[in-house]
Design a protein around this motif. Structure first.
Motif: not given
Length: 472
Positions: A230-234
């Protein structure tokens, strides 16, 4: 008074004595005895399952689990934020196709999801295409192909996701344009043509030359699904792009298989997943002391883009004939006698048999007598017939008809066979095996003493004896 007594005696009627049979009682007794006999027969006869002999084929194959290698590029996130996908899994993407987006503050992502939930974005060409797919599948659906329902469900879900998300993006295009200009909403497009897959397993960069035995442990290289994010990190994987239709399946092989394939260049394989077959080129290489079969394919890669490990059958040959279960096969010992000693019974008898002098306990022999004998198999080259040990015994002497030639029974041999139960009792029938696997055996058809197509045989040979009555 006396005259009156004499008159009364004249009126007495005498009935004949003895037992009187009532036809109803006789009929009842007959039916009762008949029922008792049949009930006794039912409970004393062997209960056994039958198998109908069919024409069949067994493929001479070997099963392997292979490792798939292909050209794969993992695309990682250059930003952090809420993640939304716009293209279904295992889809061909042209250069520049929109695949996903990252919203740094979440406002655009919330509006996208709200537009999707409203249901107003599924219209026009997308709606017509999905409706047409549903109609086509409904018309072509058959109960025998129920398994295709799961593939259809997966394809439909992917198309819905793609249509809804793209529709939602278009519905709020003014807002997304503003967010992009202010650099907090980012779109990720395919940098080159390829097939999009939403999972990673850490084996994307492995080449055939870098193969080691530990790579064939699926438990150590489990798939990591990206669609659930649902969320992305670098730096986090977003998707991977498979950029070439050429791919390989690597299979560790034993010396026997290496020897069988040593002189060839192509082999036919079958994919266990969908039973598809194809011919492929191959090489055999030794790496780290292990022989590996490398299968080279240049088509159908998209069908197995979701797999890293795949079960295949290497098809080397196939055998056809009468197909029977291995559980029906038994072995029986027979006496061997020269075929030329067989003769016909006395008088008008058409029975075939032998003239036998039975060996007695004191070592002498009984007078010669004709004994009917069933031949279970004849070795024409050796001139020997196989007959049941119940007919004659080792040590008995058979005499040639109209001759002084005698033969002492001494040789025995085993035959493989099944119990034929066509007539309600078990009859041994010899079989000539062509090929077998763990479950079934292919036997030769058209043999003189064997079985024929559509015969009924005992499914479990160990549960029955020859000449035993059975309940089918």
């Amino acid at each position: 008074m006396k005259n009156r007594r004499r008159k009364n005696r004249k009126n007495i009627v005498r009935f004949p004595g003895g037992i009187h049979l009532n036809i109803g009682v006789v009929t009842f007794l007959f039916i009762a005895v008949y029922i008792v006999i049949n009930v006794f027969h039912y409970f004393t006869a062997v209960q056994i399952r039958n198998y109908e002999v069919v024409q069949g084929t067994i493929e001479v194959n070997t099963s392997y689990t292979g490792l798939i290698l292909r050209s794969e590029t993992v695309v990682t996130a250059a930003h952090s934020g809420k993640l939304d996908y716009f293209l279904k899994d295992q889809t061909k993407a042209a250069n520049g196709t929109l695949i996903c987006s990252i919203d740094e503050n979440g406002s655009v992502s919330d509006k996208l999801n709200a537009a999707v939930d409203s249901g107003t974005v599924l219209k026009g060409d997308s709606l017509e295409e999905i409706q047409a797919d549903i109609r086509d599948y409904s018309k072509s659906y058959q109960d025998s192909n129920y398994y295709t329902t799961y593939n259809f469900k997966s394809d439909l879900s992917g198309k819905l996701m793609e249509a809804l998300n793209l529709g939602a993006l278009n519905a709020i295009s003014d807002y997304t344009d503003y967010a992009r200009e202010n650099q907090y909403f980012h779109l990720y497009h395919a940098s080159q043509p390829g097939i999009v897959a939403y999972y990673t397993d850490g084996l994307e960069t492995v080449t055939p030359q870098a193969i080691t035995a530990d790579l064939f442990d699926p438990a150590a290289h489990q798939k990591n699904s990206l669609l659930s994010l649902k969320n992305a990190e670098v730096g986090q994987p977003l998707y991977k792009l498979i950029t070439d239709e050429k791919w390989q399946i690597i299979v560790p092989v034993e010396p026997e298989m290496k020897a069988r394939l040593a002189d060839g260049e192509t082999v036919q394989i079958r994919f266990k997943e969908d039973q598809a077959t194809t011919w492929v080129n191959y090489t055999i290489e030794q790496l780290g002391g292990q022989d590996y079969l490398i299968l080279y394919l240049n088509h159908s890669m998209i069908r197995y883009a979701h797999e890293r490990y795949i079960d295949i059958h290497i098809l080397l040959d196939q055998q056809s004939g009468l197909k029977i279960p291995n559980s029906s096969i038994t072995t029986k010992t027979f006496d061997l006698v020269p075929s030329e000693y067989f003769t016909q019974g006395n008088g008008n008898s058409n029975q075939s048999g032998l003239i036998v002098e039975h060996k007695l306990e004191d070592g002498t022999y009984s007078p010669a007598e004709f004994v009917a004998a069933t031949v279970y198999y004849e070795d024409e080259e050796a001139g020997l017939s196989y007959i049941s040990e119940e007919t004659i015994q080792t040590g008995d002497v058979i005499v040639m008809n109209n001759s002084t030639q005698r033969y002492e029974v001494a040789k025995t041999a085993d035959l493989k066979g099944v119990y034929n139960v066509n007539k309600g009792y078990a009859v041994f029938r010899q079989i000539e095996e062509i090929y077998h696997n763990d479950d079934y055996t292919i036997v030769k058809s058209g043999t003189s003493y064997g079985i024929t197509l559509y015969d009924y045989i005992a499914l479990e040979s160990s549960a029955i004896k020859e000449d035993e009555m059975i309940n089918q």
